[in-house]
Write a protein that holds these residues in place. Sequence first.
Motif, PDB file in Angstrom:
ATOM      1  N   ALA A 114      29.068  36.382  38.602  1.00  0.00           N
ATOM      2  CA  ALA A 114      28.634  36.185  39.996  1.00  0.00           C
ATOM      3  C   ALA A 114      29.537  35.182  40.701  1.00  0.00           C
ATOM      4  CB  ALA A 114      27.188  35.713  40.004  1.00  0.00           C
ATOM      5  N   GLU A 115      29.892  34.114  39.986  1.00  0.00           N
ATOM      6  CA  GLU A 115      30.786  33.079  40.535  1.00  0.00           C
ATOM      7  C   GLU A 115      32.133  33.683  40.949  1.00  0.00           C
ATOM      8  OE1 GLU A 115      30.514  28.834  38.430  1.00  0.00           O
ATOM      9  OE2 GLU A 115      32.264  30.012  37.810  1.00  0.00           O
ATOM     10  N   ARG A 116      32.562  34.691  40.218  1.00  0.00           N
ATOM     11  CA  ARG A 116      33.853  35.344  40.511  1.00  0.00           C
ATOM     12  C   ARG A 116      33.705  36.460  41.536  1.00  0.00           C
ATOM     13  NH1 ARG A 116      34.172  32.274  36.982  1.00  0.00           N
ATOM     14  NH2 ARG A 116      35.931  31.598  35.730  1.00  0.00           N
ATOM     15  N   GLY A 117      32.557  36.516  42.189  1.00  0.00           N
ATOM     16  CA  GLY A 117      32.399  37.458  43.299  1.00  0.00           C
ATOM     17  C   GLY A 117      31.812  38.797  42.928  1.00  0.00           C
ATOM     18  N   TYR A 118      31.430  39.018  41.663  1.00  0.00           N
ATOM     19  CA  TYR A 118      30.862  40.312  41.271  1.00  0.00           C
ATOM     20  C   TYR A 118      29.339  40.267  41.414  1.00  0.00           C
ATOM     21  CZ  TYR A 118      35.433  41.282  39.265  1.00  0.00           C
ATOM     22  OH  TYR A 118      36.763  41.483  39.113  1.00  0.00           O
ATOM     23  N   GLU A 119      28.786  41.200  42.192  1.00  0.00           N
ATOM     24  CA  GLU A 119      27.320  41.280  42.278  1.00  0.00           C
ATOM     25  C   GLU A 119      26.781  41.669  40.900  1.00  0.00           C
ATOM     26  OE1 GLU A 119      26.705  40.182  46.240  1.00  0.00           O
ATOM     27  OE2 GLU A 119      25.192  40.665  44.700  1.00  0.00           O
ATOM     28  N   THR A 120      25.896  40.849  40.358  1.00  0.00           N
ATOM     29  CA  THR A 120      25.434  41.027  38.983  1.00  0.00           C
ATOM     30  C   THR A 120      23.913  41.061  38.908  1.00  0.00           C
ATOM     31  OG1 THR A 120      27.399  39.805  38.261  1.00  0.00           O
ATOM     32  CG2 THR A 120      25.627  40.061  36.646  1.00  0.00           C
ATOM     33  N   GLN A 156      21.997  31.084  41.457  1.00  0.00           N
ATOM     34  CA  GLN A 156      23.401  31.473  41.563  1.00  0.00           C
ATOM     35  C   GLN A 156      23.531  32.621  42.554  1.00  0.00           C
ATOM     36  OE1 GLN A 156      26.430  30.527  39.781  1.00  0.00           O
ATOM     37  NE2 GLN A 156      27.287  31.900  41.309  1.00  0.00           N
ATOM     38  N   GLN A 157      24.294  32.430  43.598  1.00  0.00           N
ATOM     39  CA  GLN A 157      24.514  33.518  44.566  1.00  0.00           C
ATOM     40  C   GLN A 157      25.120  34.703  43.835  1.00  0.00           C
ATOM     41  OE1 GLN A 157      27.231  32.392  47.612  1.00  0.00           O
ATOM     42  NE2 GLN A 157      26.604  34.067  48.978  1.00  0.00           N
ATOM     43  N   ARG A 158      24.745  35.899  44.231  1.00  0.00           N
ATOM     44  CA  ARG A 158      25.209  37.164  43.652  1.00  0.00           C
ATOM     45  C   ARG A 158      24.699  37.437  42.240  1.00  0.00           C
ATOM     46  NH1 ARG A 158      29.705  36.526  47.139  1.00  0.00           N
ATOM     47  NH2 ARG A 158      30.625  34.940  45.769  1.00  0.00           N
ATOM     48  N   SER A 196      28.108  45.366  40.623  1.00  0.00           N
ATOM     49  CA  SER A 196      29.274  45.672  39.803  1.00  0.00           C
ATOM     50  C   SER A 196      28.937  45.576  38.319  1.00  0.00           C
ATOM     51  CB  SER A 196      30.393  44.676  40.100  1.00  0.00           C
ATOM     52  OG  SER A 196      30.686  44.684  41.463  1.00  0.00           O
ATOM     53  N   ARG A 232      33.015  30.779  31.202  1.00  0.00           N
ATOM     54  CA  ARG A 232      33.940  31.249  32.248  1.00  0.00           C
ATOM     55  C   ARG A 232      35.139  31.950  31.610  1.00  0.00           C
ATOM     56  NH1 ARG A 232      32.550  26.058  35.005  1.00  0.00           N
ATOM     57  NH2 ARG A 232      31.236  26.633  36.781  1.00  0.00           N
TER      58      ARG A 232
END
Lengths: 258, 258
Positions: free
Chosen positions: A28-34, A79-81, A123, A246
């Motif tokens: 999620a931190e790397r921009g992937y909707e999880t 956590q966003q996403r 994703s 990470r």
Amino acid sequence: RPRMIAVANQKGGVGKTTTAINLGAAFAERGYETLLIDLDPQGNASTGLGCDVTDRTFTIHDVISGEVSLLDSFCETSQQRLRLVPASHKLSSFEMALANQEDRLNLLKDILFEDNNLHDEFSYVLFDCPPALNLLTLNAMVAAHSVLAPLQAEFFALQGLSQLISSMRQVRQSANPHIHLEGVVLTMFDRRNNLSRQVESDARQNLQQLVFKTVIPRAVRLSEAPSHGLPALHYDTRSAGSTAYRELADEILRNHTK
Amino acid sequence: RPRMIAVANQKGGVGKTTTAINLGAAFAERGYETLLIDLDPQGNASTGLGCDVTDRTFTIHDVISGEVSLLDSFCETSQQRLRLVPASHKLSSFEMALANQEDRLNLLKDILFEDNNLHDEFSYVLFDCPPALNLLTLNAMVAAHSVLAPLQAEFFALQGLSQLISSMRQVRQSANPHIHLEGVVLTMFDRRNNLSRQVESDARQNLQQLVFKTVIPRAVRLSEAPSHGLPALHYDTRSAGSTAYRELADEILRNHTK
Ligand SMILES: Nc1ncnc2c1ncn2[C@@H]1O[C@H](COP(=O)(O)OP(=O)(O)OP(=O)(O)O)[C@@H](O)[C@H]1O
Ligand SMILES: Nc1ncnc2c1ncn2[C@@H]1O[C@H](COP(=O)(O)OP(=O)(O)OP(=O)(O)O)[C@@H](O)[C@H]1O
Ligand SMILES: [Mg+2]
Ligand SMILES: [Mg+2]
């Protein structure tokens, strides 16, 4: 379509929940909707993400029994996403309740594939599995593309690995031709401990490139974080555990883009 | 009649098998004839006592399915007066296979009570349970006099304790009026770790005298012993882990003679 990964190992206490939470947070931190789906009646992934028993409006049990759609069951996390479908104690009677149902292995898969919205929204989908090769874990293996197996660097945990891999093979032959091993990740690794090093060398010798290069160290911040309802990546972002998860996310993402 | 104790906790990796093996060995060392029944499909207690998958002539699965009598299924271990009935992978389909059988909760109890020889042979029977409140663990709770619950000094493990105790209460109301909590034993305890001390103080506050005075420290010799097929009491008799399990045995024996 989202990549679906079952975090599974029938050996108890090897770091399945800790891996599902922190790997999900790193994606999620790397921009992937999880989306994290908690399939364990204990509900540790739900509690560990701050969704206590009393906060769970809908659970994966409600979704599987058809009471609510998957899309209506998500809850937000810190956590966003990263979103969660929480577990319920009722999951522990899943096996008994469905013993006579023909398509009992495909229940989860059917729900996930019916839902077209899921495909646009996410994703990655992670399943946190209970410590058993039971109907819940098998449902996850039938729905998923791959299995990620945390391996505690201990003797009993190494013993159980071959059974996990053979169960996966059976699912591949009978219900899901695509299922493969995403990889084995060493957890609670202590470099100073002979047994840890022994398990690592055995695993790398037998499974070779199936064992992730990333190793998760034994790190107390990883076991403190759940009592605050946060992934370790939030609780203590610079800790050894956060850094390792990470790195694991990056290694998996690299493998997926190859 | 032998005292029967179910070593149970649905949380995975909390030290059930390590406790069953080493407590059994300590009872045997003190002159009590002890039988360890391995109810976990993983078979860790069997392997940990040197009885590998290929050495298992008969298993508890064979006994429960009526293929062999309990008395014919014992195997010796490295510890005099400690005998084992090994597990089998087939136990993992127990739940599904028996879903429709009326008396599925009493299978183990009926076998143990039918066998009069058991009563003369043994003083203690220990059940090593799988990490789930499933049919195998419930069978052990119906057959046993008490439940011994290992509690790993961690957040997730503390969360699961109330569910374990409420399952035991349900068994007491429906199938076994005698079942009670033998006690909760803290395992993998690390005095230097805040979380460990926090879990201990929470447990002692909530459960008071139900928590054993004896605490099992995190001790690497306990996790090395199973790879040699020996209880830690044999593998390294003077180690901290061995001493702690002897103390636990003495505390339980004192409680039984009060
Ligand atoms: N790398 C680590 N370092 C230190 N502690 C850890 C680590 N990973 C997990 N833990 C702790 O170890 C315990 C077991 O981990 P976890 O609950 O994630 O395992 P699990 O496989 O999900 O267990 P179960 O089989 O019960 O589902 C937990 O208390 C967790 O906080
Ligand atoms: N006091 C201790 N100190 C160090 N290591 C320990 C201790 N007790 C158990 N272990 C190790 O921790 C791991 C988990 O313990 P064990 O397998 O006994 O737990 P369990 O509750 O039986 O697990 P499962 O839920 O899979 O049946 C094992 O590798 C074991 O060797
Ligand atoms: Mg878990
Ligand atoms: Mg065990």
